[in-house]
Design an enzyme around this catalytic site. Structure first.
Site, mmCIF file in Angstrom:
data_model
loop_
_atom_site.group_PDB
_atom_site.id
_atom_site.type_symbol
_atom_site.label_atom_id
_atom_site.label_comp_id
_atom_site.label_asym_id
_atom_site.label_seq_id
_atom_site.Cartn_x
_atom_site.Cartn_y
_atom_site.Cartn_z
ATOM 1 N N GLY A 36 0.806 -1.221 0.000
ATOM 2 C CA GLY A 36 0.000 0.000 0.000
ATOM 3 C C GLY A 36 0.837 1.268 0.000
ATOM 4 N N LEU A 39 7.608 0.067 -1.608
ATOM 5 C CA LEU A 39 8.350 -1.187 -1.494
ATOM 6 C C LEU A 39 9.532 -0.970 -0.545
ATOM 7 C CD1 LEU A 39 8.447 -2.437 -5.197
ATOM 8 C CD2 LEU A 39 7.177 -3.452 -3.294
ATOM 9 N N GLY A 40 9.903 -2.000 0.188
ATOM 10 C CA GLY A 40 11.021 -1.873 1.134
ATOM 11 C C GLY A 40 10.535 -1.732 2.566
ATOM 12 N N GLY A 185 15.686 2.569 24.477
ATOM 13 C CA GLY A 185 15.902 1.303 23.763
ATOM 14 C C GLY A 185 16.657 1.567 22.482
ATOM 15 N N ILE A 187 15.749 2.547 19.305
ATOM 16 C CA ILE A 187 15.553 3.776 18.533
ATOM 17 C C ILE A 187 15.959 4.995 19.349
ATOM 18 C CG2 ILE A 187 13.797 5.257 17.438
ATOM 19 C CD1 ILE A 187 12.341 2.670 16.617
ATOM 20 N N HIS A 444 45.898 -9.403 10.426
ATOM 21 C CA HIS A 444 46.421 -8.381 11.330
ATOM 22 C C HIS A 444 46.700 -7.108 10.536
ATOM 23 C CE1 HIS A 444 48.679 -6.608 14.628
ATOM 24 N NE2 HIS A 444 49.642 -6.294 13.747
#
Ligand code: FAD
Ligand code: NAD
Length: 465
Positions: A36, A39-40, A185, A187, A444
């Site tokens: 809706g 995309l993504g 948290g 975010i 290394h």
């Protein structure tokens, strides 16, 4: 109105849904993905990718500001500034490239995309709506729900005006002078640090007595120290009450019941996300639920035959890579392959500065299972590459069974440790032992040498400490 018939309908084109559709199409399954919005999904448009872009921009700006105050590296910079509009448009460019890429991949593999909001009629029928009108009705054999999640809103502090969610925080038109972040948290801290580096005064208000409660305290301690050094105020054990009467401050109450106000220009509310299960007819299927999430089994089957659910809509952990892995698996099961979702571990990374990565069990989690363990950590202070990166803070920790040395978990905190998650995940999936990692030549100088040294230390013979 059009009608169509297909084998698989996927609701939602986020990381779960688009991967499921791509894989299903690759396997020759007739697939229609209904999206809706863009995309993504959350991840590409308003989540993982834009947040990491802004985190990077803020980091670069902070570096320049830091150098402007004098630098032992000999770098000289004078009065750096940032054009936030340009930063946001750079970020939008990355989002556009990636979401365009998702569309191209779906097309290339033969999955059909229908733009519109799916409304579930029954377990085998979906109506697609655009501007309130049904544009097509699709019947299918399999229905995959990948509708994601939405930000939790505090009823006494709804989004709008000064109160913003991560979505608005990722598209700033200007940097507020003072930002209050509700929720310490993922975010809250990723974006709180970003805004601080972009020049805002930041105060984080967390209701529990510690930040990042999903991670163990040895890891979060390092982040807590960094927050202090950055000048971010953290108020723990404090609950928010709402905005004050003049809308200029957040009212808070501490554990002792004392009320106070924190003035601010903006308030970022980041108190979690909730599965998106309402408003598209899902209730009519009367699926078994697990709290607010759709209940699924280890094949992502719901309680209704041939109705599947993946990603955030199926609950925690709400992480993009988990959604993708489930999407790929469901497509393969529908194609007739025998698959179950039983990963050795789902990595979790918090892109704070320093970053945190955990894969598998912490010492406490392993012990709670009744397992006898060996655990050892190797500090970045003893790693040459970390010194050259001015990244001495943090450590890598390994957890292994005491009897056969099989590795059960890895944790790390430090600069760029997110990139270690691949090695951590691989060692767990392949059932590696401490000896396997200790006996692997690590190049290394790299931060990865701390991984080998942690394994060596667990075996009692670390070389650089
Ligand atoms: P979503 O990505 O939410 O996609 C669902 C899609 O379904 C949306 O595009 C939506 O428009 C569509 N949809 C919903 N209902 C319908 C309908 N009825 N009809 C048609 N379409 C519909 N995770 C990580 O792993 N790493 C990170 O660094 C990370 N950072 C994040 C940062 C932020 C600020 C946020 C908010 C989240 C972050 N996440 C991160 C979480 C990650 O974005 C989600 O776990 C992931 O996007 C879930 O994928 P999904 O496919 O389940 O759902
Ligand atoms: P979160 O669950 O990570 O953190 C919410 C925090 O808010 C918790 O510490 C909680 O104790 C606190 N809280 C809850 N109610 C509160 C209140 N009324 N007052 C003060 N504090 C309160 O949620 P989030 O930061 O909103 O992120 C949502 C989800 O998005 C995460 O759980 C994660 O699944 C996903 N995410 C992942 C990443 C990543 O992988 N790097 C980044 C961002 C988001």
């Amino acid at each position: 109105m059009q009608t169509q018939s297909t084998t698989l309908v996927v609701i939602g084109g986020g990381p779960g849904g688009y991967i499921a559709a791509i894989r299903a199409a690759q396997l020759g399954i007739a697939t229609i993905l209904v999206e809706g919005d863009q995309l993504g999904g959350t991840c590409l448009n308003i989540g993982c990718i834009p947040s990491k872009a802004l985190i990077h921009a803020a980091e670069e700006f902070e570096k320049a500001s830091h150098y402007a105050q004098g630098s032992s590296l000999g770098i000289q910079v004078s009065s750096p500034s940032i054009n936030i509009t340009q930063t946001v448009s750079w970020k939008d460019g990355i989002v556009k490239r990636l979401t365009g890429g998702v569309g191209a991949l779906l097309k290339k593999n033969g999955a059909q995309v229908v733009k519109g909001w799916a409304n579930i009629i029954d377990g085998k029928t979906v109506a697609v709506m655009q501007d309130g009108k049904e544009i097509t009705r699709i019947t299918c054999q399999h229905l995959l729900i990948a509708s994601g999640s939405t930000a939790v809103e505090l009823p006494f502090m709804p989004f709008g005006d000064k109160v913003i969610s991560s979505t608005e925080a990722l598209a700033p038109t200007e940097i507020p002078k003072k930002l209050v972040v509700v929720g310490g948290g993922y975010i809250g801290l990723e974006l709180g640090i970003t805004y601080r580096k972009l020049g805002a005064e930041v105060c984080v208000v967390e209701s529990l007595d510690r930040i990042l409660p999903v991670y163990d305290e040895e890891l979060t301690k390092v982040v807590k120290t960094a927050l202090k050094q950055l000048g971010i105020e953290v108020q723990l054990g404090v609950t928010v009450q709402g905005m004050n009467a003049t809308n200029t401050a957040v009212r808070v109450k501490n554990a002792a019941g004392e009320e106070s106000e924190i003035t601010c220009d903006k308030v970022l509310v980041a108190v979690g996300r909730r599965p998106r299960t309402q408003g598209f007819g899902l209730e009519s299927l009367m699926l078994d639920m697990n709290g607010r999430a759709i209940k699924i089994d280890d094949q992502c089957r719901t309680s209704m035959r041939d109705v599947w659910a993946i990603g955030d809509v199926a609950g925690e952990p709400m992480l993009a890579h988990r959604a993708m892995a489930q999407g790929e698996m469901v497509a393969e099961i529908i194609a007739g392959k025998r698959r179950h979702f039983i990963p050795a571990a789902i990595p979790a990374v918090c892109f704070t500065d320093p970053e945190i990565v955990v894969v598998g069990l912490s010492p406490a989690e392993a012990q709670a299972n009744g397992t006898e363990i060996i655990s050892a950590m190797f500090p970045f202070a003893a790693n040459g590459r970390a010194m050259t990166l001015e990244a001495n803070e943090g450590f890598v920790r390994v957890v292994a069974r005491k009897d056969n040395h099989r590795i059960l978990g890895w944790q790390a905190v430090g600069k760029s440790v997110s990139e270690l998650s691949a090695a951590f995940g691989l060692s767990l999936e392949m059932g590696a032992t401490l000896e396997d990692v200790a006996g692997t030549i690590h190049s290394h100088p790299t931060l990865g040498e701390a991984v080998q040294e942690a394994a060596l230390r667990a075996l009692g013979h670390a070389l650089h400490i």
